[in-house]
Scaffold this active site. Sequence first.
Site, PDB file in Angstrom:
ATOM      1  N   HIS A 169       0.841  -1.194   0.000  1.00 33.98           N
ATOM      2  CA  HIS A 169       0.000   0.000   0.000  1.00 33.98           C
ATOM      3  C   HIS A 169       0.877   1.245   0.000  1.00 33.98           C
ATOM      4  O   HIS A 169       2.034   1.229   0.431  1.00 33.98           O
ATOM      5  CB  HIS A 169      -0.919   0.031   1.229  1.00 33.98           C
ATOM      6  CG  HIS A 169      -0.191   0.198   2.531  1.00 33.98           C
ATOM      7  ND1 HIS A 169       0.561  -0.810   3.119  1.00 33.98           N
ATOM      8  CD2 HIS A 169      -0.076   1.268   3.375  1.00 33.98           C
ATOM      9  CE1 HIS A 169       1.080  -0.383   4.249  1.00 33.98           C
ATOM     10  NE2 HIS A 169       0.730   0.882   4.425  1.00 33.98           N
ATOM     11  N   LEU A 170       0.308   2.331  -0.497  1.00 30.78           N
ATOM     12  CA  LEU A 170       0.910   3.651  -0.439  1.00 30.78           C
ATOM     13  C   LEU A 170      -0.095   4.592   0.207  1.00 30.78           C
ATOM     14  O   LEU A 170      -1.300   4.297   0.257  1.00 30.78           O
ATOM     15  CB  LEU A 170       1.296   4.164  -1.830  1.00 30.78           C
ATOM     16  CG  LEU A 170       2.273   3.313  -2.645  1.00 30.78           C
ATOM     17  CD1 LEU A 170       1.506   2.358  -3.560  1.00 30.78           C
ATOM     18  CD2 LEU A 170       3.198   4.174  -3.479  1.00 30.78           C
TER      19      LEU A 170
END
Length: 320
Positions: free
Chosen positions: A170-171
């Site tokens: 994830h970012l």
Amino acid sequence: MMTSPTVRLEDLPNLQQLLESRWSELHDGQQQESVFRYQLIIERERVTDGRAGFLLQLNRQRTTERRKPDIFSGLRPLFDPTRFNFNKVDSREILLEFTIGSTLVSILINNSPLTRNHVLIVPDLTQNQPQVLTADSLTVAVQLMLKLADRNYRILYNSPGALASVNHLHLHLLHISHKLYVEDACLTELQNGLYRLDNQPAKAYCFVLDPLSSTATEFANRVHQLIRILISNNLAHNFFLTWNHNRSNLCAFVYPRLVACENKQIAPFNVAACELSGFVPLGLESDYERLDEQQLEAYFQQAQGEHLYATVDGLVARGR
């Protein structure tokens, strides 16, 4: 209601409006049970005196109310379905889903937000990818930045060993209404469009994208070449994607770390992507009041390692 997963990013002309309205509806709406761990309240805010002008914000709830970060070792940890991951979130936390190329992108709220409209970008959520930055996920990040009209949005990523808290790829997408020092810092060109951030509080390598002369995929692949070198040499890293000072070019900053930090704070605050870039959320009022640029720079050097450039420059020159 989520957007159908068959919708493509290019078919969402109002992406920013959708994201912001749905985030606000969940955060500000009168619901019996909120999906947020707290209502975001920035108690105090100031900009440090000095050349960098760090933005410091006091957000005590982030420290006391957020989910306890997971601890995992190594830069390529195996995905563990028994630990917390984004398949386990409340379905209401998924704001949007759409495709970018062949990648299904899920946009989730961060239920312990740092800023308004703080969301998570999760590529191919159900494929259970560990928190290792891929070329496809970088392409997703660049495409999203190009799509959002408000250029105060930034995207960041923390690797394992650099204060990643969930081992599920994830970012973070954050909205920061403040110019950050990295955005107008002078860059030293090393080779083939790779730059280095010199004589600044943090040490970073930088790639610059002129949207008129290169594609998102080409740019992402260049950034990922450096990421691969760091991973192959067991160097933890942080990543920060932002617009430059005049908002014409995208800048991708990669902050290597010589010594991994397995989710143990070496400073009174997290030394992760947004802090290294100039935005420092704090949980204690005493830290908020006392920290100055000299102290922040000292913490950065401790986190990254004093002789970082001497080590990483050689790896980059050899391409391994």
